[in-house]
Design a protein around this motif. Structure first.
Motif, short mmCIF file in Angstrom:
data_model
loop_
_atom_site.label_atom_id
_atom_site.label_comp_id
_atom_site.label_asym_id
_atom_site.label_seq_id
_atom_site.Cartn_x
_atom_site.Cartn_y
_atom_site.Cartn_z
N UNK A 1 0.84 -1.19 0.00
CA UNK A 1 0.00 0.00 0.00
C UNK A 1 0.88 1.25 0.00
N UNK A 2 0.44 2.25 -0.75
CA UNK A 2 1.20 3.49 -0.84
C UNK A 2 1.26 4.17 0.54
N UNK A 3 2.42 4.67 0.88
CA UNK A 3 2.60 5.36 2.17
C UNK A 3 2.09 6.79 2.04
N UNK A 4 1.21 7.17 2.96
CA UNK A 4 0.64 8.52 2.99
C UNK A 4 0.80 9.08 4.40
N UNK B 1 -1.70 -6.68 15.60
CA UNK B 1 -1.41 -6.77 14.17
C UNK B 1 -1.70 -8.17 13.64
N UNK B 2 -2.59 -8.87 14.30
CA UNK B 2 -2.87 -10.25 13.86
C UNK B 2 -3.46 -10.25 12.46
N UNK B 3 -2.91 -11.10 11.60
CA UNK B 3 -3.35 -11.22 10.21
C UNK B 3 -3.23 -9.90 9.45
N UNK B 4 -2.19 -9.14 9.77
CA UNK B 4 -1.87 -7.92 9.02
C UNK B 4 -0.55 -8.19 8.29
N UNK B 5 -0.57 -8.04 6.97
CA UNK B 5 0.60 -8.34 6.16
C UNK B 5 1.06 -7.07 5.44
N UNK B 6 2.32 -6.73 5.64
CA UNK B 6 2.82 -5.49 5.04
C UNK B 6 2.88 -5.57 3.51
N UNK C 1 -7.09 -1.15 -11.28
CA UNK C 1 -7.62 -1.59 -9.98
C UNK C 1 -6.62 -1.30 -8.86
N UNK C 2 -5.36 -1.58 -9.13
CA UNK C 2 -4.33 -1.31 -8.14
C UNK C 2 -4.26 0.18 -7.83
N UNK C 3 -4.37 0.99 -8.86
CA UNK C 3 -4.31 2.45 -8.67
C UNK C 3 -5.49 2.95 -7.85
N UNK C 4 -6.69 2.41 -8.15
CA UNK C 4 -7.88 2.86 -7.42
C UNK C 4 -7.84 2.45 -5.95
N UNK C 5 -7.17 1.33 -5.66
CA UNK C 5 -7.06 0.85 -4.28
C UNK C 5 -5.87 1.46 -3.53
N UNK D 1 0.65 -0.36 -4.66
CA UNK D 1 1.85 -0.16 -5.46
C UNK D 1 2.50 -1.52 -5.72
N UNK D 2 3.40 -1.54 -6.69
CA UNK D 2 4.10 -2.78 -6.99
C UNK D 2 5.51 -2.46 -7.45
#
Length: 384
Positions: free
Chosen positions: A50-53, A213-218, A235-239, A242-243
């Motif tokens: 996920x993009x850092x904001x 942080x259970x079941x949280x994946x960076x 779809x990736x952009x709307x969500x 990043x990749x």
């Protein structure tokens, strides 16, 4: 002389058409060898994060993928499989002990074995306090070509790196653990320091910090059919996902290359159809120029179908010869390309076996089409 000139231009046109189409087909095969085949069996691997904001910075519950995010990703038709990446919820450091005087803080991650691109994972298990590690091959390259050369340190090979053992120190809530870290493989797919997932899950479960942080994946490792799929990218952009851009960039290059090849092949196909049109009109002109001789032959008992069949057979054989010449030239070019240093052993030295049957299929198709069209024209126009 006039007919000879027409024939020369006709067969040159056919050769150009075949050269364009056959070359595009072989280039398509070569591109698949370099970039991977685009099909239902194709696998592109991308690492999503996920993009850092300013809103989520430092907050793992917001910057990571939760169960809802994973469930949503599984519904994407562009996604074939998902492998969440587990990270350590405790402090990790490494040192070389008395053998190598160094100390560094580090991190550990884990993912299912099915996602790891190391052929032999038999040693990827914790045994007798030995912690097996898989690192990105890029990390070794960074050391060899970036750090070692500048610092006057010795460069190391992959085999030698696997013989080096370091101390891995885990600082947990209630205790400190020390393991002997041993490198067992290198990954080209995952840029990380990987340990067995069962081991990391068991250690994380002992930490109170992990409960929040259970079941949280960076990050998540995602297998898709085509990384250049615009629907996937949008779809990736709307969500806000990043990749690794290099994977997307290579896939985009492949997509644009295929578009160019399709355009060139279309032009070649158009030239081929134009040549067939010229062949048909060329045969018609021959019948018109020899109308009296044809009429005499018909009067003597020659069948119109046999006359048309003979001249159609002549042209189809010539088409086959031209096609065979083009395939021969393409074979020579592919051999030199496949054995050259540029290919780096990634390209085949022979053309695709599926091209050779065209020597029979195309001339046969030309014979059938030309014979049918000319015969219909002859019967309709001459009223035999």
């Amino acid at each position: 002389m006039k007919n000879f000139s027409k024939s020369v231009f006709l067969y040159l046109g056919l050769m150009l058409a075949f050269a364009l189409v056959l070359s595009c087909i072989q280039l398509y095969v070569n591109a698949n060898a370099l970039f991977g085949r685009k099909s239902s069996d194709a696998n592109y691997w991308i690492t999503m994060s996920k993009a850092i904001t300013p809103d989520n910075i430092g907050r793992k519950e917001l910057i990571g993928f939760n169960d809802s995010d994973i469930k949503d990703l599984k519904t994407w038709k562009e996604v074939k499989d998902i492998f969440p990446v587990v990270s350590n919820d405790f402090k990790v450091s490494a040192d070389g002990g008395d053998f190598i005087p160094f100390y560094t803080d580090m991190y550990l991650e884990a993912v299912d074995k099915d996602a790891i691109d190391v052929a032999d994972l038999s040693e990827f298990k914790v045994r007798d306090n030995v912690l097996p590690i898989i690192i990105s091959r890029e990390y070794l390259n960074l050391y060899n070509y970036g750090f070692a050369l500048n610092q006057g340190l010795p460069q190391i090979t992959e085999d030698f790196a696997k013989k080096i053992e370091v101390n891995i120190n885990l600082t947990l809530k209630k205790e400190k653990l020390k393991y002997t870290g041993k490198l067992v493989g290198f990954s080209d797919r995952i840029h990380s320091v990987l340990v067995p997932k069962e081991f990391l899950d068991s250690i994380n479960s002992t930490q109170d910090f992990n409960k929040a942080h259970k079941n949280i994946y960076t990050r998540v490792l995602v297998k898709v059919n085509d990384a250049s799929d615009q629907n996937l990218i949008s779809r990736m952009k709307s969500k806000g996902y990043e990749s690794n851009q290099e994977s997307l960039r290579s896939a985009k290059i492949k997509g644009k290359l295929f578009l160019v090849l399709q355009t060139i092949a279309f032009i070649g196909g158009f030239i081929f159809l134009l040549c067939i049109f010229i062949i048909i009109n060329f045969i018609k002109m021959q019948f018109l120029e020899q109308q009296e001789a044809v009429s005499i032959k018909y009067a003597l008992g020659y069948s119109p179908r046999k006359m048309v069949s003979a001249i159609s057979r002549f042209f189809s054989i010539n088409v086959g010869i031209v096609l065979l010449i083009c395939l021969g030239l393409l074979s020579v070019g592919q051999y030199y390309l496949g054995t050259s240093d540029i290919s780096n052993g990634l390209l085949p030295i022979y053309i695709s076996v599926y091209l050779w049957p065209l020597v029979i299929i195309i001339p046969l198709a030309v014979y059938v089409v030309v014979n049918l069209l000319i015969y219909k024209w002859l019967i309709k126009s001459w009223r035999f």
